[in-house]
Scaffold this motif. Structure first.
Motif, PDB file in Angstrom:
ATOM      1  N   PHE A  10      -4.013  17.072   7.742  1.00 32.52           N
ATOM      2  CA  PHE A  10      -3.412  15.746   7.550  1.00 32.52           C
ATOM      3  C   PHE A  10      -3.812  14.846   8.711  1.00 32.52           C
ATOM      4  CE2 PHE A  10      -0.479  18.809   5.591  1.00 32.52           C
ATOM      5  CZ  PHE A  10      -0.495  18.341   4.281  1.00 32.52           C
ATOM      6  N   PRO A  11      -4.965  14.225   8.665  1.00 33.03           N
ATOM      7  CA  PRO A  11      -5.391  13.342   9.768  1.00 33.03           C
ATOM      8  C   PRO A  11      -4.461  12.135   9.874  1.00 33.03           C
ATOM      9  CG  PRO A  11      -6.819  13.084   7.857  1.00 33.03           C
ATOM     10  CD  PRO A  11      -5.923  14.225   7.543  1.00 33.03           C
ATOM     11  N   GLN A  12      -4.362  11.591  11.068  1.00 27.35           N
ATOM     12  CA  GLN A  12      -3.490  10.451  11.331  1.00 27.35           C
ATOM     13  C   GLN A  12      -4.110   9.190  10.725  1.00 27.35           C
ATOM     14  OE1 GLN A  12      -0.615  10.881  12.716  1.00 27.35           O
ATOM     15  NE2 GLN A  12       0.075   8.760  12.831  1.00 27.35           N
ATOM     16  N   HIS A  13      -3.511   8.690   9.634  1.00 31.14           N
ATOM     17  CA  HIS A  13      -3.977   7.471   9.008  1.00 31.14           C
ATOM     18  C   HIS A  13      -3.224   6.276   9.567  1.00 31.14           C
ATOM     19  CE1 HIS A  13      -6.326   9.641   5.981  1.00 31.14           C
ATOM     20  NE2 HIS A  13      -5.294  10.491   5.889  1.00 31.14           N
ATOM     21  N   LYS A  14      -3.829   5.126   9.469  1.00 27.95           N
ATOM     22  CA  LYS A  14      -3.155   3.915   9.891  1.00 27.95           C
ATOM     23  C   LYS A  14      -2.099   3.529   8.854  1.00 27.95           C
ATOM     24  CE  LYS A  14      -3.906  -0.879  11.253  1.00 27.95           C
ATOM     25  NZ  LYS A  14      -4.888  -1.977  11.436  1.00 27.95           N
ATOM     26  N   TRP A  15      -0.909   3.225   9.335  1.00 25.80           N
ATOM     27  CA  TRP A  15       0.191   2.911   8.421  1.00 25.80           C
ATOM     28  C   TRP A  15      -0.086   1.576   7.728  1.00 25.80           C
ATOM     29  CZ3 TRP A  15       3.828  -1.121   8.361  1.00 25.80           C
ATOM     30  CH2 TRP A  15       4.884  -0.955   7.467  1.00 25.80           C
ATOM     31  N   ARG A  16       0.140   1.539   6.428  1.00 24.39           N
ATOM     32  CA  ARG A  16      -0.064   0.338   5.642  1.00 24.39           C
ATOM     33  C   ARG A  16       1.246  -0.100   5.023  1.00 24.39           C
ATOM     34  NH1 ARG A  16      -2.947   1.067   1.149  1.00 24.39           N
ATOM     35  NH2 ARG A  16      -2.457   3.294   1.108  1.00 24.39           N
ATOM     36  N   LYS A  17       1.420  -1.396   4.939  1.00 23.96           N
ATOM     37  CA  LYS A  17       2.641  -1.976   4.360  1.00 23.96           C
ATOM     38  C   LYS A  17       2.419  -2.129   2.854  1.00 23.96           C
ATOM     39  CE  LYS A  17       3.466  -6.235   5.208  1.00 23.96           C
ATOM     40  NZ  LYS A  17       3.798  -7.478   5.934  1.00 23.96           N
ATOM     41  N   VAL A  18       2.873  -1.151   2.088  1.00 16.67           N
ATOM     42  CA  VAL A  18       2.711  -1.158   0.642  1.00 16.67           C
ATOM     43  C   VAL A  18       4.062  -0.929  -0.001  1.00 16.67           C
ATOM     44  CG1 VAL A  18       0.308  -0.390   0.661  1.00 16.67           C
ATOM     45  CG2 VAL A  18       2.152   1.295   0.646  1.00 16.67           C
ATOM     46  N   ALA A  19       4.262  -1.543  -1.166  1.00 14.65           N
ATOM     47  CA  ALA A  19       5.528  -1.381  -1.873  1.00 14.65           C
ATOM     48  C   ALA A  19       5.551  -0.093  -2.678  1.00 14.65           C
ATOM     49  CB  ALA A  19       5.765  -2.578  -2.799  1.00 14.65           C
ATOM     50  N   TYR A  20       4.406   0.282  -3.279  1.00 16.66           N
ATOM     51  CA  TYR A  20       4.318   1.499  -4.083  1.00 16.66           C
ATOM     52  C   TYR A  20       3.123   2.319  -3.597  1.00 16.66           C
ATOM     53  CZ  TYR A  20       7.297  -1.356  -7.065  1.00 16.66           C
ATOM     54  OH  TYR A  20       8.287  -2.162  -7.529  1.00 16.66           O
ATOM     55  N   GLY A  21       3.205   3.593  -3.783  1.00 18.16           N
ATOM     56  CA  GLY A  21       2.120   4.466  -3.352  1.00 18.16           C
ATOM     57  C   GLY A  21       2.598   5.763  -2.752  1.00 18.16           C
ATOM     58  N   GLY A  22       3.917   5.944  -2.657  1.00 16.58           N
ATOM     59  CA  GLY A  22       4.460   7.191  -2.146  1.00 16.58           C
ATOM     60  C   GLY A  22       4.476   7.220  -0.625  1.00 16.58           C
ATOM     61  N   MET A  23       4.912   8.363  -0.103  1.00 16.99           N
ATOM     62  CA  MET A  23       5.004   8.544   1.349  1.00 16.99           C
ATOM     63  C   MET A  23       3.614   8.686   1.947  1.00 16.99           C
ATOM     64  SD  MET A  23       7.027  11.510   3.466  1.00 16.99           S
ATOM     65  CE  MET A  23       8.547  11.088   2.629  1.00 16.99           C
ATOM     66  N   GLN A  24       3.367   7.967   3.044  1.00 13.07           N
ATOM     67  CA  GLN A  24       2.080   8.028   3.708  1.00 13.07           C
ATOM     68  C   GLN A  24       2.048   9.226   4.659  1.00 13.07           C
ATOM     69  OE1 GLN A  24       0.593   4.236   5.169  1.00 13.07           O
ATOM     70  NE2 GLN A  24       2.218   3.160   4.058  1.00 13.07           N
ATOM     71  N   PRO A  25       0.976  10.001   4.640  1.00  8.92           N
ATOM     72  CA  PRO A  25       0.908  11.215   5.479  1.00  8.92           C
ATOM     73  C   PRO A  25       1.040  10.876   6.956  1.00  8.92           C
ATOM     74  CG  PRO A  25      -0.847  11.200   3.834  1.00  8.92           C
ATOM     75  CD  PRO A  25      -0.208   9.849   3.793  1.00  8.92           C
ATOM     76  N   GLY A  26       1.897  11.644   7.604  1.00  9.75           N
ATOM     77  CA  GLY A  26       2.097  11.456   9.036  1.00  9.75           C
ATOM     78  C   GLY A  26       3.190  10.471   9.396  1.00  9.75           C
ATOM     79  N   TYR A  27       3.811   9.826   8.411  1.00  8.91           N
ATOM     80  CA  TYR A  27       4.846   8.838   8.690  1.00  8.91           C
ATOM     81  C   TYR A  27       6.068   9.131   7.815  1.00  8.91           C
ATOM     82  CZ  TYR A  27       0.948   6.241  10.711  1.00  8.91           C
ATOM     83  OH  TYR A  27      -0.137   5.867  11.453  1.00  8.91           O
ATOM     84  N   ASP A  28       7.210   8.818   8.359  1.00  5.90           N
ATOM     85  CA  ASP A  28       8.436   8.950   7.579  1.00  5.90           C
ATOM     86  C   ASP A  28       8.494   7.886   6.491  1.00  5.90           C
ATOM     87  OD1 ASP A  28       9.232  11.068   9.158  1.00  5.90           O
ATOM     88  OD2 ASP A  28      10.290   9.749  10.597  1.00  5.90           O
ATOM     89  N   ASP A  29       9.381   8.121   5.532  1.00  3.90           N
ATOM     90  CA  ASP A  29       9.474   7.190   4.396  1.00  3.90           C
ATOM     91  C   ASP A  29       9.998   5.826   4.822  1.00  3.90           C
ATOM     92  OD1 ASP A  29       9.318   6.585   1.598  1.00  3.90           O
ATOM     93  OD2 ASP A  29      11.509   6.597   1.602  1.00  3.90           O
ATOM     94  N   ASN A  30      10.840   5.770   5.866  1.00  4.43           N
ATOM     95  CA  ASN A  30      11.404   4.510   6.338  1.00  4.43           C
ATOM     96  C   ASN A  30      10.714   3.986   7.599  1.00  4.43           C
ATOM     97  OD1 ASN A  30      12.293   6.515   8.027  1.00  4.43           O
ATOM     98  ND2 ASN A  30      14.427   5.809   8.116  1.00  4.43           N
ATOM     99  N   TYR A  31       9.488   4.427   7.831  1.00  4.16           N
ATOM    100  CA  TYR A  31       8.773   4.009   9.041  1.00  4.16           C
ATOM    101  C   TYR A  31       8.237   2.581   8.894  1.00  4.16           C
ATOM    102  CZ  TYR A  31       5.157   3.753  12.619  1.00  4.16           C
ATOM    103  OH  TYR A  31       4.364   3.351  13.674  1.00  4.16           O
TER     104      TYR A  31
END
Length: 301
Positions: A9-30
């Protein structure tokens, strides 16, 4: 194990999206620091001018004075101070004056339009005269205290739901019909008029009272609306003249009612606008990416 997890699970840059599920490496409310970059404060807050708000409050004060004059006519007629001949003369004078003001302020003065209005008014008055005997006996089994309690309650409902910025009926040339609250207000005033008129001694009294009440609640807002659209200065002169006339009538009738109405007009025209302007300083509105999405196209297309 940690190295294997990082390779999986490489560290991806967090994106501000409304739909798309949980982003790897980040909490759901991050959220990161960029989340509040689009936040806007007080974007839709309108800065109000005290003098403009006081001008807008004139419509409320004016209509309160109109209702006060109507209640005075009611009580004076019930106490036999005003007879049916005087009340009919008052009805005729108000009707002629109102139609002249409408025709002059709307700029649609023509013989054909005048005849059209006269024909409709004749139908309306004829129907009202036919129904006068029914109105005369509709509350025969009710006590006077109940009648006054219901009438006062209905007048208060009328004042609460009345459209002070518009008109009770559809004015000439208007595209939109009256709203539901204005219709509720009109119905409440008509029922109150029927209750009061039913306590009068004769059918001619009832007819004259109902015609007067309908001119006040149905016709007067239309006249005021036409005057206001024609000339705001003329509207202010008309409003202040009617206010002073109402206060003068109450001064000759009752000192207590004169003081009460004066304080009420002062509260509506000065104190309330001042409060409204002052509380705008404490208004704090936040808009940002968390708001509900708004359509950028016409859904009817």
């Amino acid at each position: 194990m940690e190295g294997e997890a990082e390779r999986t699970f490489p560290q991806h840059k967090w994106r501000k999206v409304a739909y798309g599920g949980m982003q790897p490496g980040y909490d759901d409310n991050y959220t990161d620091d960029s989340f509040l970059q689009d936040m806007v404060t007080n974007a839709n807050v309108v800065k109000r001018d005290l003098f403009k708000v006081m001008q807008d409050s004139v419509s409320i004060s004016l209509y309160l004075c109109i209702i006060a004059l109507a209640v005075i006519i009611w009580t004076q007629t019930l106490h036999s101070v005003i007879d049916e001949a005087s009340l009919l003369s008052l009805d005729a004078g108000l009707l002629v004056l109102g139609f002249l003001l409408i025709l002059l302020t709307t700029g649609r003065l023509s013989l054909q339009l005048l005849l059209h209005y006269l024909l409709k008014i004749s139908y309306f008055i004829s129907g009202l005269f036919i129904l006068a005997p029914i109105y005369h006996t509709v509350t025969r089994s009710m006590s006077s205290d109940s009648i006054w309690a219901l009438s006062i309650s209905l007048v208060l409902i009328h004042l609460f739901f009345h459209d002070y910025s518009g008109c009770t009926i559809r004015p000439p040339g208007a595209q939109n019909n009256p709203t539901l609250p204005s219709n509720i207000s009109l119905n409440a005033s008509i029922i109150a008029s029927v209750l009061v008129a039913s306590r009068l001694p004769s059918r001619l009294h009832v007819f004259a009272m109902m015609l007067f009440s309908l001119q006040i609640f149905l016709f007067a807002p239309l006249v005021v609306f036409c005057i206001k659209n024609s000339s705001f200065k003329l509207y202010l002169c008309f409003a202040f003249t009617l206010m002073f006339m109402t206060l003068a009538v109450l001064y000759n009738m009752s000192w207590m009612l004169f003081v009460l109405l004066s304080c009420l007009l002062l509260f509506i025209s000065v104190v309330c606008p001042y409060w409204l302007v002052r509380i705008q300083e404490y208004k704090f509105e936040i808009n940002g990416p968390w708001d509900e999405a708004k359509l950028c196209f016409d859904i009817s297309e």
